[in-house]
Design an enzyme around this catalytic site. Structure first.
Site, PDB file in Angstrom:
ATOM      1  N   ASP A 148       0.845  -1.193   0.000  1.00  0.00           N
ATOM      2  CA  ASP A 148       0.000   0.000   0.000  1.00  0.00           C
ATOM      3  C   ASP A 148       0.879   1.242   0.000  1.00  0.00           C
ATOM      4  O   ASP A 148       2.057   1.188   0.389  1.00  0.00           O
ATOM      5  CB  ASP A 148      -0.948   0.007   1.199  1.00  0.00           C
ATOM      6  CG  ASP A 148      -0.232   0.267   2.517  1.00  0.00           C
ATOM      7  OD1 ASP A 148       0.696  -0.508   2.850  1.00  0.00           O
ATOM      8  OD2 ASP A 148      -0.576   1.243   3.212  1.00  0.00           O
ATOM      9  N   GLU A 172      -0.091  -0.428   5.814  1.00  0.00           N
ATOM     10  CA  GLU A 172       0.933   0.167   6.687  1.00  0.00           C
ATOM     11  C   GLU A 172       0.817   1.680   6.732  1.00  0.00           C
ATOM     12  O   GLU A 172       0.954   2.298   7.792  1.00  0.00           O
ATOM     13  CB  GLU A 172       2.325  -0.251   6.203  1.00  0.00           C
ATOM     14  CG  GLU A 172       3.451   0.073   7.185  1.00  0.00           C
ATOM     15  CD  GLU A 172       3.982   1.492   7.080  1.00  0.00           C
ATOM     16  OE1 GLU A 172       4.617   1.973   8.044  1.00  0.00           O
ATOM     17  OE2 GLU A 172       3.773   2.134   6.024  1.00  0.00           O
TER      18      GLU A 172
END
Length: 454
Positions: free
Chosen positions: A92, A156
């Site tokens: 991500d 994250e």
């Protein structure tokens, strides 16, 4: 047939690495469905899973974590009796911010001035490619000498803790002798560095309300309490005049005792405008690695274009607080919450919502794994010795893994040197750093396996 040396193998794999990184960067994998569709993250997760399967990983799985994101797991068995190493990255990315400010499209890998530009090239899709390169080089050199687990996180950057909660519920899944977190970077390009400390973080949203609805500023301004003005005044209490973070009850005078960060270098790295002062007190290293730092990362207010002459009835802001090693993020969250609730002017109604939290981290740099990495970096960067520095950012998973596996050695490396401009517009990665760090990781895995045999 004699195996090709690892540096030569990695060099030969770089064109493939560029093509793969371009494919991965093309996914707009921001783990916030309000920004990009969830399908973008799902596409990136499936890409990572397919890449692991192609490398011979077994038990490849997309893990549905409690925050709604997916983490990708895979296992590659090594020789009998060999140690297990967990390799971490995240797929991500941060939102692209102002896409118009990007010289080239943020989700299109573009080569310019010797660097590869695109969101996630360094943080941290490039980290996943680094792991692939290291493993491919070892396979060409006779085989991967350790058992390898790979985990690629899917949220994250949001700090919502999905993988942390999943790991706590399945503690056997990520158990390893050594953990390599591929999400930090060298102090600067060409200087091999491990990260020894990370600041933790807490993220809060604060909303102020003062009126039932917006009012005409000519008719009511001057007496009607303006929620936006109240928000500005409240946020101003979070810093002293010199810019030092001032959260009631939070200590902020710890000194950094490691590698220095010269102010002139920091000004250049941060691209501080001429004549503009740095904020805070103490050395630069104190301020960014050892002390708390508050940042207003977002504020809801009317844009200048189309603004009307109105007294605002409500305002909302998002506040990030970086928490240094030695302090507890949960305690810091309570202190920041109390500060925001009690410092709002004019009796404004206050609502505070926590949206993310992670603990700070301090690594044991005396462990055998660090010695193996120092040898690897010395070979990958001829003439350079491995350095150890702090990092002002947060990787909440580190403390979770340290708590679950107290005997595991944890190393933090990566591709995010200052020129990478992670989280900013025009993020990029140096292909030379990708190549050398991949060599270093491959050599580390080989060195580490040998050390366990001794």
């Amino acid at each position: 047939m004699t195996a090709r040396p690892i540096p030569e193998t990695v060099a030969s794999l770089m064109p493939r690495a560029r093509a793969e990184l371009a494919e991965l960067v093309a996914f707009q994998s921001v783990a916030d469905p309000a920004v990009f569709p969830r399908s973008e993250c799902e596409g990136a997760a499936n890409w990572v899973a397919d890449a692991l399967r192609a490398e011979g990983f077994s038990d490849v799985a997309l893990l549905d974590t409690p925050d709604g994101s997916q983490s990708v797991y895979g296992f590659l068995p090594g020789p009998a009796g060999s140690p297990t190493v967990l390799l971490y990255a995240h797929y991500d990315v941060q939102p692209p911010l102002d896409e118009a400010a990007w010289v080239s499209p943020p989700f299109q890998l573009t080569e310019r001035d010797g660097r590869w530009y695109g969101r996630g090239t360094a943080d941290c899709k490039g980290g996943f490619i680094m792991h692939l390169l290291a493993l491919r080089a070892l396979r060409a050199d006779g085989g991967v000498p350790v058992s390898v687990k790979v985990i690629a996180e899917g949220s994250e950057e949001q700090g919502t803790g999905g993988l942390e909660r999943y790991a706590e519920a399945h503690p056997e899944l990520l158990a390893a002798d050594t953990i390599v977190i591929g999400d930090t970077g060298n102090f600067r390009a060409g200087l091999p560095t491990v990260t020894s400390t990370l600041r933790g973080m807490t993220m809060l949203r604060v909303r102020l309300e003062t009126l039932e609805g917006n009012l005409h500023s000519g008719q009511f301004g001057g007496a009607a309490p303006d929620a936006l003005a109240a928000m500005i005044q409240l946020l101003a209490t979070l810093r002293s005049e010199d810019g030092t973070t001032t959260v009631d009850g939070l200590t902020g005078d710890t000194d950094w005792d490691g590698m220095p960060y010269p102010e002139a270098e920091f000004r250049q790295d941060a691209k501080v405008l001429d004549g503009v002062e740095l904020i805070g007190a103490g050395t630069v290293a104190d301020r960014i690695w050892a002390r708390p730092a508050v940042t207003v990362v977002g504020i809801d207010c009317p844009p200048v274009v189309g603004a009307t002459p109105s007294v605002q009835a409500s305002a909302r802001a998002q506040v990030s607080l970086r928490v240094p090693p030695g302090q507890d993020a949960a305690t810091a969250t309570k202190l920041l919450t109390a500060h925001l609730e009690t410092r709002a002017p004019w009796g404004a109604r206050v609502e505070v919502e926590q949206v993310g939290q992670g603990q700070p981290f301090r690594a044991d740099t005396t462990s055998p794994a660090y010695a193996a990495m120092a040898d690897a970096m010395r070979e990958a960067y001829p003439g350079q010795e491995m350095q150890s520095s702090g990092m002002g950012g947060s990787i909440p998973l580190c403390n979770t893994l340290a708590g679950l596996y107290p005997e595991a050695e944890i190393l933090l490396i990566g591709l995010s040197e200052p020129e990478a401009q992670i989280h900013a517009v025009n993020e990029s990665v140096s292909p030379e750093e990708l190549e050398r760090m991949s060599v270093a990781e491959a050599l580390f895995l080989r060195n580490y396996a040998e050390s366990k045999k001794a």
